[in-house]
Motif scaffolding. Structure first.
Motif, PDB file in Angstrom:
ATOM      1  N   LYS A  87       0.824  -1.208   0.000  1.00 39.71           N
ATOM      2  CA  LYS A  87       0.000   0.000   0.000  1.00 39.71           C
ATOM      3  C   LYS A  87       0.859   1.260   0.000  1.00 39.71           C
ATOM      4  N   LEU A  88       1.991   1.208   0.679  1.00 36.02           N
ATOM      5  CA  LEU A  88       2.896   2.356   0.643  1.00 36.02           C
ATOM      6  C   LEU A  88       3.518   2.501  -0.736  1.00 36.02           C
ATOM      7  N   ARG A  89       3.843   1.383  -1.361  1.00 37.49           N
ATOM      8  CA  ARG A  89       4.365   1.439  -2.726  1.00 37.49           C
ATOM      9  C   ARG A  89       3.349   2.114  -3.651  1.00 37.49           C
ATOM     10  N   ALA A  90       2.093   1.734  -3.495  1.00 37.61           N
ATOM     11  CA  ALA A  90       1.044   2.322  -4.334  1.00 37.61           C
ATOM     12  C   ALA A  90       0.896   3.814  -4.064  1.00 37.61           C
ATOM     13  N   SER A  91       0.944   4.202  -2.809  1.00 35.52           N
ATOM     14  CA  SER A  91       0.798   5.614  -2.455  1.00 35.52           C
ATOM     15  C   SER A  91       1.933   6.455  -3.029  1.00 35.52           C
ATOM     16  N   CYS A  92       3.123   5.855  -3.139  1.00 39.02           N
ATOM     17  CA  CYS A  92       4.319   6.563  -3.601  1.00 39.02           C
ATOM     18  C   CYS A  92       4.562   6.439  -5.099  1.00 39.02           C
ATOM     19  N   ALA A  93       3.708   5.720  -5.809  1.00 40.70           N
ATOM     20  CA  ALA A  93       3.974   5.341  -7.197  1.00 40.70           C
ATOM     21  C   ALA A  93       3.800   6.505  -8.167  1.00 40.70           C
ATOM     22  N   LEU A  94       4.817   7.316  -8.287  1.00 43.65           N
ATOM     23  CA  LEU A  94       4.802   8.461  -9.199  1.00 43.65           C
ATOM     24  C   LEU A  94       4.684   7.975 -10.640  1.00 43.65           C
ATOM     25  N   PRO A  95       3.755   8.523 -11.414  1.00 44.35           N
ATOM     26  CA  PRO A  95       3.659   8.141 -12.824  1.00 44.35           C
ATOM     27  C   PRO A  95       4.981   8.378 -13.552  1.00 44.35           C
ATOM     28  N   MET A  96       5.338   7.463 -14.418  1.00 42.94           N
ATOM     29  CA  MET A  96       6.564   7.481 -15.218  1.00 42.94           C
ATOM     30  C   MET A  96       7.786   7.009 -14.417  1.00 42.94           C
ATOM     31  N   LEU A  97       7.736   7.100 -13.101  1.00 40.01           N
ATOM     32  CA  LEU A  97       8.878   6.673 -12.286  1.00 40.01           C
ATOM     33  C   LEU A  97       8.604   5.379 -11.526  1.00 40.01           C
ATOM     34  N   PHE A  98       7.361   4.917 -11.551  1.00 42.34           N
ATOM     35  CA  PHE A  98       6.942   3.676 -10.901  1.00 42.34           C
ATOM     36  C   PHE A  98       6.069   2.889 -11.872  1.00 42.34           C
ATOM     37  N   PRO A  99       6.010   1.588 -11.706  1.00 46.62           N
ATOM     38  CA  PRO A  99       4.961   0.833 -12.387  1.00 46.62           C
ATOM     39  C   PRO A  99       3.654   1.009 -11.620  1.00 46.62           C
ATOM     40  N   GLU A 100       2.548   0.694 -12.242  1.00 45.32           N
ATOM     41  CA  GLU A 100       1.286   0.673 -11.514  1.00 45.32           C
ATOM     42  C   GLU A 100       1.348  -0.462 -10.488  1.00 45.32           C
ATOM     43  N   ILE A 101       0.836  -0.207  -9.305  1.00 46.28           N
ATOM     44  CA  ILE A 101       0.855  -1.211  -8.230  1.00 46.28           C
ATOM     45  C   ILE A 101      -0.532  -1.828  -8.114  1.00 46.28           C
ATOM     46  N   GLU A 102      -0.610  -3.130  -8.230  1.00 42.10           N
ATOM     47  CA  GLU A 102      -1.895  -3.814  -8.192  1.00 42.10           C
ATOM     48  C   GLU A 102      -2.200  -4.334  -6.794  1.00 42.10           C
ATOM     49  N   ILE A 103      -3.384  -4.013  -6.308  1.00 39.92           N
ATOM     50  CA  ILE A 103      -3.866  -4.482  -5.005  1.00 39.92           C
ATOM     51  C   ILE A 103      -5.312  -4.919  -5.169  1.00 39.92           C
ATOM     52  N   ASN A 104      -5.585  -6.158  -4.845  1.00 37.80           N
ATOM     53  CA  ASN A 104      -6.951  -6.702  -4.944  1.00 37.80           C
ATOM     54  C   ASN A 104      -7.588  -6.453  -6.312  1.00 37.80           C
ATOM     55  N   GLY A 105      -6.803  -6.628  -7.351  1.00 39.50           N
ATOM     56  CA  GLY A 105      -7.336  -6.529  -8.698  1.00 39.50           C
ATOM     57  C   GLY A 105      -7.431  -5.125  -9.271  1.00 39.50           C
ATOM     58  N   GLU A 106      -7.144  -4.107  -8.474  1.00 39.24           N
ATOM     59  CA  GLU A 106      -7.158  -2.721  -8.954  1.00 39.24           C
ATOM     60  C   GLU A 106      -5.723  -2.205  -9.044  1.00 39.24           C
ATOM     61  N   LYS A 107      -5.491  -1.295  -9.994  1.00 33.92           N
ATOM     62  CA  LYS A 107      -4.162  -0.729 -10.159  1.00 33.92           C
ATOM     63  C   LYS A 107      -4.145   0.713  -9.648  1.00 33.92           C
ATOM     64  N   TYR A 108      -3.046   1.032  -8.957  1.00 36.47           N
ATOM     65  CA  TYR A 108      -2.956   2.325  -8.283  1.00 36.47           C
ATOM     66  C   TYR A 108      -1.654   3.044  -8.609  1.00 36.47           C
ATOM     67  N   LEU A 109      -1.732   4.371  -8.493  1.00 36.02           N
ATOM     68  CA  LEU A 109      -0.559   5.232  -8.575  1.00 36.02           C
ATOM     69  C   LEU A 109      -0.638   6.265  -7.448  1.00 36.02           C
ATOM     70  N   ASP A 110       0.320   7.151  -7.437  1.00 31.70           N
ATOM     71  CA  ASP A 110       0.525   8.141  -6.373  1.00 31.70           C
ATOM     72  C   ASP A 110      -0.765   8.827  -5.905  1.00 31.70           C
ATOM     73  N   GLY A 111      -0.967   8.848  -4.592  1.00 30.42           N
ATOM     74  CA  GLY A 111      -2.167   9.455  -4.021  1.00 30.42           C
ATOM     75  C   GLY A 111      -2.242  10.953  -4.211  1.00 30.42           C
ATOM     76  N   GLY A 112      -1.095  11.602  -4.441  1.00 32.22           N
ATOM     77  CA  GLY A 112      -1.101  13.049  -4.615  1.00 32.22           C
ATOM     78  C   GLY A 112      -1.798  13.522  -5.865  1.00 32.22           C
ATOM     79  N   ILE A 113      -2.038  12.619  -6.795  1.00 31.93           N
ATOM     80  CA  ILE A 113      -2.724  12.992  -8.031  1.00 31.93           C
ATOM     81  C   ILE A 113      -4.184  13.316  -7.767  1.00 31.93           C
ATOM     82  N   SER A 114      -4.811  12.566  -6.888  1.00 32.50           N
ATOM     83  CA  SER A 114      -6.252  12.713  -6.651  1.00 32.50           C
ATOM     84  C   SER A 114      -6.584  13.496  -5.386  1.00 32.50           C
TER      85      SER A 114
END
Length: 284
Positions: A136-163
């Motif tokens: 979950k921390l990886r997903a929260s930190c996943a900056l677009p272009m610098l991270f892959p999308e992080i999959e959790i329970n079938g959903e893909k996530y990126l950096d929380g700061g976007i939303s």
């Protein structure tokens, strides 16, 4: 109920680390913590009451090529500027041990803010001691272009700061009547839609809601900061902002700069501590 909102900002979040250590020294523990991106990654050490751990992480590990670098981004098994398994597994489980037991005893609630790639909306994922590789921390930190999308329970996530870059409203909605907000940019900073953001919008065109969130991010961020400052002036929020970031970039490897930024946060919190305690008591 005391809420704590931690803005992200990658390496600039080291400012927050100094403040968090000062809070621990003074026995101030929030009831609900909302961490965005690096705010979540550093915030867990506050919830586990490991004063000084973030300082060591920032000054001993972050400046090394093992922690981050282009070679990790082009590694097909990693696909992130950050060395993911090293940063989120080897360090907390071997080199700089994380206190999972104390974190599990934290009586409050810790949420990592993420952005759902499909919907473009923020989600607030509860973090506990069971995940020893910090997905979950990886997903929260996943900056677009610098991270892959992080999959959790079938959903893909990126950096929380976007939303939801500074989720103080979420803290209020969940019952926090006293709120501390730690920002990682000077008070005068306002975000712009830069070339990297425009590239990200094109990159994620197949996810229109996510692309829309990227396109409106700067305007939403700036409005959020304006609202926070208004609430601060009204005495409804206690806000920390750095006077300077000492030239620390989003991806920073200069150990001396990181030390100065940590010390700035620590000294700022100590200077403001009496006012902070009065704020907490007055709003009880």
């Amino acid at each position: 109920m005391l809420g704590l909102t931690l803005e992200g900002g990658a390496s600039r979040t080291v400012y927050s680390c100094g403040i968090l250590d000062a809070l621990l020294e003074n026995g101030i523990m929030a009831d609900k913590i909302f961490g965005v991106s690096a705010g979540s990654a550093f915030g867990v050490s506050y919830a586990s009451k490991q004063r000084g751990r973030n300082y060591r992480l920032a000054t001993e590990f972050m400046p090394t090529p093992e922690y981050m670098g282009v070679k990790h981004l082009i590694d097909p098994k990693n696909r992130s500027y950050y060395n993911l398994d090293y940063d989120y597994d080897t360090i907390p489980n071997k080199l700089l041990p994380f206190d999972y037991e104390t974190f599990g005893q934290y009586k409050g609630e810790f949420y990592a803010v993420v952005t759902n790639v499909r919907t473009g909306r923020a989600e607030y994922l509860p973090v506990d001691e069971k995940d020893k590789t910090w997905q979950k921390l990886r997903a929260s930190c996943a900056l677009p272009m610098l991270f892959p999308e992080i999959e959790i329970n079938g959903e893909k996530y990126l950096d929380g700061g976007i939303s939801d870059p500074i989720p103080y409203r979420r803290a209020m909605e969940m019952g926090c009547d006293k709120n501390i907000v730690i920002l990682t940019r000077p008070r005068s900073y306002r975000k712009q839609t830069d070339s990297m953001t425009k590239l990200c919008i094109k990159r994620y065109a197949k996810h229109p809601e996510f692309a829309r969130a990227m396109a409106t991010r700067a305007a939403r961020y700036n409005k959020c900061v304006e609202d926070i400052m208004a609430l601060s002036r009204a005495g409804k929020l206690f806000v920390f902002t750095p006077k300077t970031t000492f030239g620390v970039e989003r991806i920073e490897g200069d150990r001396d700069k990181l030390k100065r930024l940590y010390e700035h946060g620590y000294k700022h919190a100590q200077w403001a501590m009496d006012r902070l305690k009065q704020f907490i008591i007055h709003n009880s």
